[in-house]
Design a protein around this motif. Structure first.
Motif, PDB file in Angstrom:
ATOM      1  N   MET B 175       0.919  -1.257   0.054  1.00  0.00           N
ATOM      2  CA  MET B 175      -0.004  -0.022   0.060  1.00  0.00           C
ATOM      3  C   MET B 175       0.891   1.239   0.137  1.00  0.00           C
ATOM      4  SD  MET B 175      -3.131   0.753  -0.242  1.00  0.00           S
ATOM      5  CE  MET B 175      -3.961   2.323  -0.472  1.00  0.00           C
ATOM      6  N   PRO B 197      -4.645  -6.799  -4.873  1.00  0.00           N
ATOM      7  CA  PRO B 197      -5.172  -7.388  -3.569  1.00  0.00           C
ATOM      8  C   PRO B 197      -6.338  -6.565  -3.033  1.00  0.00           C
ATOM      9  CG  PRO B 197      -3.056  -6.537  -3.706  1.00  0.00           C
ATOM     10  CD  PRO B 197      -3.391  -5.944  -4.633  1.00  0.00           C
ATOM     11  N   GLU B 199      -7.703  -7.005  -0.178  1.00  0.00           N
ATOM     12  CA  GLU B 199      -7.609  -6.586   1.202  1.00  0.00           C
ATOM     13  C   GLU B 199      -7.375  -5.154   1.171  1.00  0.00           C
ATOM     14  OE1 GLU B 199      -5.765  -8.850  -0.382  1.00  0.00           O
ATOM     15  OE2 GLU B 199      -5.816 -10.448   0.910  1.00  0.00           O
ATOM     16  N   LEU B 200      -6.863  -4.634  -0.078  1.00  0.00           N
ATOM     17  CA  LEU B 200      -6.499  -2.859   0.051  1.00  0.00           C
ATOM     18  C   LEU B 200      -7.350  -2.357  -0.830  1.00  0.00           C
ATOM     19  CD1 LEU B 200      -2.502  -3.738  -0.638  1.00  0.00           C
ATOM     20  CD2 LEU B 200      -3.889  -3.275   1.604  1.00  0.00           C
ATOM     21  N   ALA B 202     -10.609  -1.219  -0.467  1.00  0.00           N
ATOM     22  CA  ALA B 202     -11.440   0.182  -0.020  1.00  0.00           C
ATOM     23  C   ALA B 202     -10.244   1.144   0.335  1.00  0.00           C
ATOM     24  CB  ALA B 202     -11.895  -0.463   1.472  1.00  0.00           C
ATOM     25  N   GLU B 203      -9.459   0.917   0.954  1.00  0.00           N
ATOM     26  CA  GLU B 203      -8.403   2.022   1.173  1.00  0.00           C
ATOM     27  C   GLU B 203      -7.909   2.637  -0.052  1.00  0.00           C
ATOM     28  OE1 GLU B 203      -6.854  -1.139   3.219  1.00  0.00           O
ATOM     29  OE2 GLU B 203      -4.988  -0.157   3.558  1.00  0.00           O
ATOM     30  N   LEU B 206     -10.480   5.113  -1.417  1.00  0.00           N
ATOM     31  CA  LEU B 206     -10.550   6.084  -0.241  1.00  0.00           C
ATOM     32  C   LEU B 206      -9.297   7.147  -0.723  1.00  0.00           C
ATOM     33  CD1 LEU B 206     -11.206   4.796   3.218  1.00  0.00           C
ATOM     34  CD2 LEU B 206     -12.680   6.080   1.814  1.00  0.00           C
ATOM     35  N   PHE B 207      -8.029   6.932  -0.798  1.00  0.00           N
ATOM     36  CA  PHE B 207      -7.184   7.690  -1.242  1.00  0.00           C
ATOM     37  C   PHE B 207      -6.858   7.871  -2.529  1.00  0.00           C
ATOM     38  CE2 PHE B 207      -6.011   6.100   3.070  1.00  0.00           C
ATOM     39  CZ  PHE B 207      -5.764   7.222   3.834  1.00  0.00           C
ATOM     40  N   ILE B 236     -17.265   4.982   5.782  1.00  0.00           N
ATOM     41  CA  ILE B 236     -16.343   4.294   6.653  1.00  0.00           C
ATOM     42  C   ILE B 236     -17.110   2.943   7.179  1.00  0.00           C
ATOM     43  CG2 ILE B 236     -14.664   4.123   8.403  1.00  0.00           C
ATOM     44  CD1 ILE B 236     -13.745   5.852   6.119  1.00  0.00           C
ATOM     45  N   ILE B 239     -17.932   0.297   4.853  1.00  0.00           N
ATOM     46  CA  ILE B 239     -16.592  -0.123   4.412  1.00  0.00           C
ATOM     47  C   ILE B 239     -16.275  -1.320   5.717  1.00  0.00           C
ATOM     48  CG2 ILE B 239     -13.925   0.179   4.526  1.00  0.00           C
ATOM     49  CD1 ILE B 239     -14.864   2.633   2.726  1.00  0.00           C
ATOM     50  N   LEU B 240     -16.199  -0.947   6.741  1.00  0.00           N
ATOM     51  CA  LEU B 240     -15.761  -1.668   7.914  1.00  0.00           C
ATOM     52  C   LEU B 240     -16.480  -2.942   8.051  1.00  0.00           C
ATOM     53  CD1 LEU B 240     -14.790   0.742  10.702  1.00  0.00           C
ATOM     54  CD2 LEU B 240     -13.320  -0.519   9.133  1.00  0.00           C
ATOM     55  N   GLN B 243     -15.526  -4.935   4.735  1.00  0.00           N
ATOM     56  CA  GLN B 243     -14.035  -5.534   4.882  1.00  0.00           C
ATOM     57  C   GLN B 243     -14.170  -6.615   5.623  1.00  0.00           C
ATOM     58  OE1 GLN B 243     -11.459  -4.147   3.438  1.00  0.00           O
ATOM     59  NE2 GLN B 243      -9.641  -4.412   4.501  1.00  0.00           N
ATOM     60  N   PHE B 247     -12.536 -10.547   4.547  1.00  0.00           N
ATOM     61  CA  PHE B 247     -11.569 -11.399   5.389  1.00  0.00           C
ATOM     62  C   PHE B 247     -12.046 -12.882   5.602  1.00  0.00           C
ATOM     63  CE2 PHE B 247      -7.369  -9.351   6.132  1.00  0.00           C
ATOM     64  CZ  PHE B 247      -7.711  -8.042   5.335  1.00  0.00           C
TER      65      PHE B 247
ATOM     66  N   MET D 175       0.430  -3.504   4.744  1.00  0.00           N
ATOM     67  CA  MET D 175      -1.060  -3.137   5.230  1.00  0.00           C
ATOM     68  C   MET D 175      -1.881  -4.431   5.131  1.00  0.00           C
ATOM     69  SD  MET D 175      -2.509  -0.393   6.637  1.00  0.00           S
ATOM     70  CE  MET D 175      -4.229  -0.687   7.226  1.00  0.00           C
ATOM     71  N   ILE D 176      -1.809  -5.452   4.229  1.00  0.00           N
ATOM     72  CA  ILE D 176      -2.555  -6.518   4.420  1.00  0.00           C
ATOM     73  C   ILE D 176      -2.015  -7.297   5.518  1.00  0.00           C
ATOM     74  CG2 ILE D 176      -2.716  -8.951   3.171  1.00  0.00           C
ATOM     75  CD1 ILE D 176      -2.218  -7.727   0.635  1.00  0.00           C
ATOM     76  N   HIS D 179      -4.102  -5.494   8.609  1.00  0.00           N
ATOM     77  CA  HIS D 179      -5.426  -6.198   8.577  1.00  0.00           C
ATOM     78  C   HIS D 179      -5.732  -7.441   9.178  1.00  0.00           C
ATOM     79  CE1 HIS D 179      -7.375  -2.697   5.988  1.00  0.00           C
ATOM     80  NE2 HIS D 179      -6.620  -2.972   5.337  1.00  0.00           N
ATOM     81  N   LEU D 200       1.096   4.601   6.313  1.00  0.00           N
ATOM     82  CA  LEU D 200       0.017   3.780   6.482  1.00  0.00           C
ATOM     83  C   LEU D 200      -0.843   4.195   7.831  1.00  0.00           C
ATOM     84  CD1 LEU D 200       1.646   0.381   5.718  1.00  0.00           C
ATOM     85  CD2 LEU D 200       0.346   1.937   4.175  1.00  0.00           C
ATOM     86  N   PHE D 207      -9.162   1.670   9.888  1.00  0.00           N
ATOM     87  CA  PHE D 207      -9.641   0.393  10.099  1.00  0.00           C
ATOM     88  C   PHE D 207      -9.590  -0.348  11.343  1.00  0.00           C
ATOM     89  CE2 PHE D 207      -9.403   1.038   5.375  1.00  0.00           C
ATOM     90  CZ  PHE D 207     -10.136   0.229   4.872  1.00  0.00           C
ATOM     91  N   LEU D 240      -6.834  13.429   3.475  1.00  0.00           N
ATOM     92  CA  LEU D 240      -6.335  13.463   2.296  1.00  0.00           C
ATOM     93  C   LEU D 240      -5.343  14.610   2.119  1.00  0.00           C
ATOM     94  CD1 LEU D 240      -9.296  12.423  -0.415  1.00  0.00           C
ATOM     95  CD2 LEU D 240      -6.989  11.018   0.633  1.00  0.00           C
TER      96      LEU D 240
END
Lengths: 306, 306, 306, 306
Positions: B175, B197, B199-200, B202-203, B206-207, B236, B239-240, B243, B247, D175-176, D179, D200, D207, D240
Motif C-alpha cells: 500500500m 489485492p 484486502e487493500l 477500500a483504502e 478512499l485515497f 467508513i 466499508i468496515l 471488509q 476477510f 497493510m495486508i 488488516h 499507512l 480500519f 487526504l
C-alpha cells in the motif's frame, strides 16, 4: 534410435547455444552455422538449444521451431542435441518436444514452469505428468533465479525414478546444493549431473559431476573442454591455470549494469569475433559501442583476438 | 471504436476471470457462460481475462485464443473487456493483442516478461517498443511476485507518457507503493490506477485509486462492487462491515499449502456453487474433498450457500 | 608480541568454538575445558571464539568476557586464539577487543553490525574507523545470512589495505563469490582467506584458500584437519573419501526444523559425547530426547560413538 | 503504579525518538531536551526510546542507560514513556528493562533477537520466557526488515495471551498483514495495535488500529497528531490533505542512497531546525552539505522553515 546415440550418463561440455538473430523475429542463419561449427571445432560433447542463454523464453514459437530445425540440420548428428522445452504451458512444452524429436534431437531439457511457482509436491507431479508424454529422454533443469523455485534434493531423487528422466542441470549457483545432489544420486551411475555456472565447473567434476553447460563455451569452447578434461584426470595444476582464464572471460558478463549483461556480453563477443549477430530478443538490446570496446579488450586478453 | 466504449479513467470493479477448464486443453464452455453471467449480475464494471487468476501463462496459445473469443461473444459489449497479453515473447504478445482486437476486446493488460528480469530502463524501453504495435489501449500490470521486477514509480511516470498507455494495475501488495503511484500520477486524471489485492481495495479507493481487480469477485462480485461504492462515498461504517466479509472470503485462498491455493480456492468455490469446473491447468491440480469441505463452510459463513 | 605468534597468512582449521553453558547466564567451565582439549587433540591450527556457532550475539557482556578469559587460560598459547567482537555497537566491539588483548588473544574477527544494514561505502568506512582503535590484528567476517549485507569483492580489496586487517572469513555459502575473493586477493600472499561452510572446505583450499572455520570441527576436528591436509597436497582420492564423512556429519545440523538446528545439533552431539552441556542461549532450547537419538545414530555412523 | 498511568489500549501518536548525540559515545543533552519539548508541544500521546529510529542497537550500554534516564527526567511523566529493550542477549534486555523501570518508564518494547532468526515456535517461547521477568508491561515489535523474521498472526495471538503483553507495533510495511492483525485481535479491546510506517497511519486508524509510531513526528509532530485525529473521526477530506504533506515530508528520507537515509534525514532535518545535533552512531555518518540543502528545501515546502 536417438537414445542409442546418447551415452549414459551424458558427460562433458554441452554449451547452451545462443540464438543468433537477424532481427526481431528471424534467425541469423549464417551466424548460426558459423557458431555451431565454431563450437564443435572446440571439441564439445553436445549442444543445448533454447536454454536461458539461448533466450528460449523470449522467442516466438515460430522462431523456436526454426532454431531447432536449422540447428539439427547443421549439427547433423555429430554430437547429441538437447532442446529446452521449458514453458509455462504444458501443451506447448509437449508440442515443442515433438517437433524436436521429428528434427532428430536426442534429448529434452525442462525447467519448472516459471510464472506461478509450484510447491515441491506440485513440481514432482508436474514432472510425473509430463515425462510420459515426451518422445525423448529428459534432463531436469534447476534454475531458481528465473523460476523462483528450487528443485529440492528430495524432489530430484523422486523425479529421477521416473522412466525417461536421465539427467539434471543445476544452475542454482550453490556448490553446497550440488554436493548434496551428488551425494543423493551417487548410486545412479547412469544419471547425468551437469552444472550450469562455469565458475564451478572444475570442482563439480572433481567431486563427481558429469560435466557442465557453460555459457562461455559459445565463445571459447576449448577452454571448458580442457578444464573438464583436467578435472577428470584430477590435474589440479592445469585446472588452476585454466580457472584464471575462466575468471577473465566472465568479465564479459558484467560490462552492462543489468542481469541481462550475461547474454548481451556473450552475443557481443561473438559479434566481435565475426561469428554471429549481437541482436537481442526483447526486452533486451544489444550492447553498444562503449561495451563493445570493453569486450574487445577482454577478448584480446584471452588471445581470442589480436 | 472500442476506445469510445472505454471510459477514461476506467473505474470500478473488474474481476480477473478464472478460466474454466473441461480438461487439460479445452474450455468448460457452459461454465464460462455461467461464470460471466454470475459476475455481470453482480454489477461489475469490466472483465479481465488471462491474468494471474485466469492462469493465463499456463494455457496453450489455442486455449488463450479460444478463451478470448468465447468470452467476448458472451459478454457482447455489456462491459469493457480487458485481455492479458503478458508473455515472455514479444511476438506472441502482439499476436494475442491482435486476436483480442478482432474479437472485440476493449483494452489490453501487460506485465513485464517474466523469465529473465529486466532492469527499469530495459523495462521502459520494452513498453516503448511494444505499445505502438498494439491495436488497443494498454494497462500496465505490476506483479513482482511473479515477474521478479517492480515497475518503479519513476518508470510508471515515464511509461504513462507513451501514447496508448491508459492505466496501471498494481499487485505489489504494498500500500505504501500504491500511495506513491497515486502521488506521482495525481495530475493525470484520465489515467486509471487499479489495485490487485482485495484486502487493500477500500483504502486504495478512499485515497484516490480508480478501483480494483479482485480475484474474489469471481465468487461474490456484489461484495466488491459494494465496498467500491462505499469507498467512493467515504462511507467508513459500510466499508468496515464489508471488509470483515472480505476477510472471511479470503480464507478460501489458504485451504491448501502452496501459493497456488489462491486460484485453487476460487475455482473450487465456483464449483461448489455449481458455476464452473474446478479443473486446474498444469502444474496444479484441483482441490480434493478435504479442501472442498472447508470451502463449503466458508461459503456458508458468507451466506453464498445454505 | 601476540602478532609474532600469528603466522601470516593464518592457515588451516580454526574451529568456531561453541560456548558451553551451565545455565542461562553462566559458563559450563568443565565442559569448556574438555571441549578445548578435545579440539586441540584433533590437531587444529587455531580457535575462534564468540562467532555464530559460539552464539556470540546471544551472550551477555559478562558471559562473553568470561568466555574469552577462561578459554585463553585453557588454551595457554598452544594455538592462536581469535575472538569475535561483532556487535551492533561500535563502543562495545572495542571494549571487547581490549579485553581480548588483555586476556592474551591473538586476533579479532568482525562481521558488519547486524541490525541496520549498511551500504558498501558505509561498511568500508566502518572498517576504516574501527580498525585503528583495535589492539589486535583483524579478520573481517562475511556472514550475509545474519547481517543482511555482503562484503563485496571491491569492499574487501579496499578494506584489506587498512593497516591491521590480515584476513577474511567468508560464510556467504557462495563458492562463486569465494573464487572471486581468491582472484581479487591473489597478490596479497600474507592475507588469509578462510571459508565458513565445511561443505566447501576442500575445494576452497584446492583453489587457493587458506583454510576453514568449520562448525563440525567442534565434534570431529581430525576430519577437517585431514581434509585440509589432503587438499593442500591435491590428493583428490582422500578428499572424496573424507568429503563423504563430512556429508554424514552435517546430517547432525538438520535434526530440527529451524535454522538454529545447526548449533543445537553440534551442542547436542557434544553432550552425547560427554564433552559439554547442550544448553542453548535464548531464544533457543537444547534438542530433546527425540533428536538426541537421531544424533547418536549419526555419531555411531561416524564411529565417534559405539 | 506506572501501569495505572498507561491507558489501555494505548492510542495515538508515539514518536520513536531519535537519540541526539554530541559525539561517538555521548548524548547531546541540550538537544535531547529541546527535542522532547518540541515533540511534546506537538501534542503527542507518548514517547518511544531506543527503537530503530532511535539507533538503539548502535548505542553502547552506557549510552542507552543514559538516554533512558535523561529522557525520563525531561518527560517527567507528562506522557507515557516506552523504552525499547530489543537485544540479541536475553540478559541485557532484562537489565535494560530494570533500569527503565527504575527511571520511571511506563512500558517496554521488544523486537525479536536480530542475529540468528528464530522460528515462530522459538519466537513464541522467547516471548513466554522473557515477559515474566520484565518489571513493566510489554509491546511486541514486528520489524522483519531488521530482524529477518515476521511475527506471524498466529504467534501474535498466542503471545497476546501472555500476562504483561499489552500491545504490538507493526513495522512490516504490509497493510495486508496489519488488516490480518486487526481481524485476529478484534475481541481484545484493551490490546494496542500500533503501526510503524507513517504512510499507512491514516488508513490503519480508519480500519481499527490504535495509532502509530511515525519517525517523522520527531520533526513535525502536529502533522501526525492531526491525521490521527482526522482518522479517528473518519474525516477523509482532512486525511487526504494531510496525507499529501506526509508524502512531502518523507522525501527527507531518500536524500541519501542507503537505507540509513531515513534516520540520517530525520537527524539532519532536526539539525536544520536548530533542535539537535545530526551526529550519527556508527556505522553511519551524518548527511553533508549537499543533502542538507535538499532537506532545507523540503522543510521550506512544509513551512517548517522560512
Amino acid at each position: 534410435m536417438q537414445e542409442r546415440f546418447l551415452k549414459k550418463p551424458l558427460t562433458g561440455i554441452i554449451p547452451p547455444l545462443v540464438t543468433p538473430l537477424a532481427d526481431e523475429n528471424s534467425l541469423d542463419c549464417p551466424g548460426l552455422e558459423k557458431l555451431i561449427e565454431h563450437v564443435l571445432k572446440g571439441g564439445v560433447h553436445g549442444l543445448f538449444l533454447l536454454g536461458t542463454t539461448g533466450e528460449g523464453p523470449s522467442l516466438s514459437l515460430k522462431l523456436k521451431y526454426q532454431m531447432v530445425k536449422r540447428s539439427s540440420e547443421i549439427v547433423n548428428r555429430r554430437v547429441p542435441l538437447l532442446v529446452g522445452i521449458t514453458d509455462t504451458s504444458f501443451a506447448e512444452s509437449i508440442n515443442l518436444a515433438e517437433h524436436a524429436a521429428e528434427c532428430g534431437a536426442n534429448a529434452l531439457v525442462l525447467a519448472p514452469p516459471y510464472y506461478f511457482p509450484p510447491g515441491q509436491q506440485e513440481l514432482l507431479e508436474y514432472f510425473e505428468h509430463i515425462t510420459p508424454k515426451l518422445p525423448l529422454p529428459l534432463f531436469l533443469y534447476n534454475m531458481p533465479a528465473m523460476t523462483k523455485v528450487n528443485i529440492d534434493v528430495d524432489t530430484l531423487c523422486k523425479a529421477s525414478e521416473i522412466d525417461g528422466v536421465i539427467g539434471f542441470k543445476d544452475s542454482s549457483c550453490s556448490m553446497i546444493k550440488f554436493h548434496e545432489y551428488i551425494a543423493a544420486m551417487k548410486d545412479k551411475t547412469a544419471f547425468s549431473l551437469l552444472i550450469g555456472p562455469e565458475e564451478l565447473l572444475a570442482e563439480s567434476v572433481l567431486f563427481g559431476g558429469s560435466g557442465g553447460i557453460p555459457g562461455g563455451a559459445n565463445i571459447f569452447p576449448q577452454l571448458y573442454v580442457n578444464i573438464y578434461n583436467a578435472a577428470k584426470k584430477g590435474d589440479i595444476t592445469t585446472i588452476l591455470e585454466l580457472q584464471k582464464k575462466i575468471f577473465i572471460l566472465r568479465k564479459l558478463y558484467s560490462c552492462g549494469q543489468y542481469t541481462s549483461s550475461l547474454i548481451k556480453g556473450i552475443k557481443c563477443a561473438l559479434n566481435c569475433l565475426d561469428i554471429c549477430s549481437s541482436f537481442m530478443a526483447e526486452p533486451f538490446n544489444a550492447f553498444g559501442q562503449k561495451q563493445s570496446k570493453e569486450i574487445i579488450k577482454i577478448l584480446v586478453e584471452l588471445k581470442l583476438k589480436n
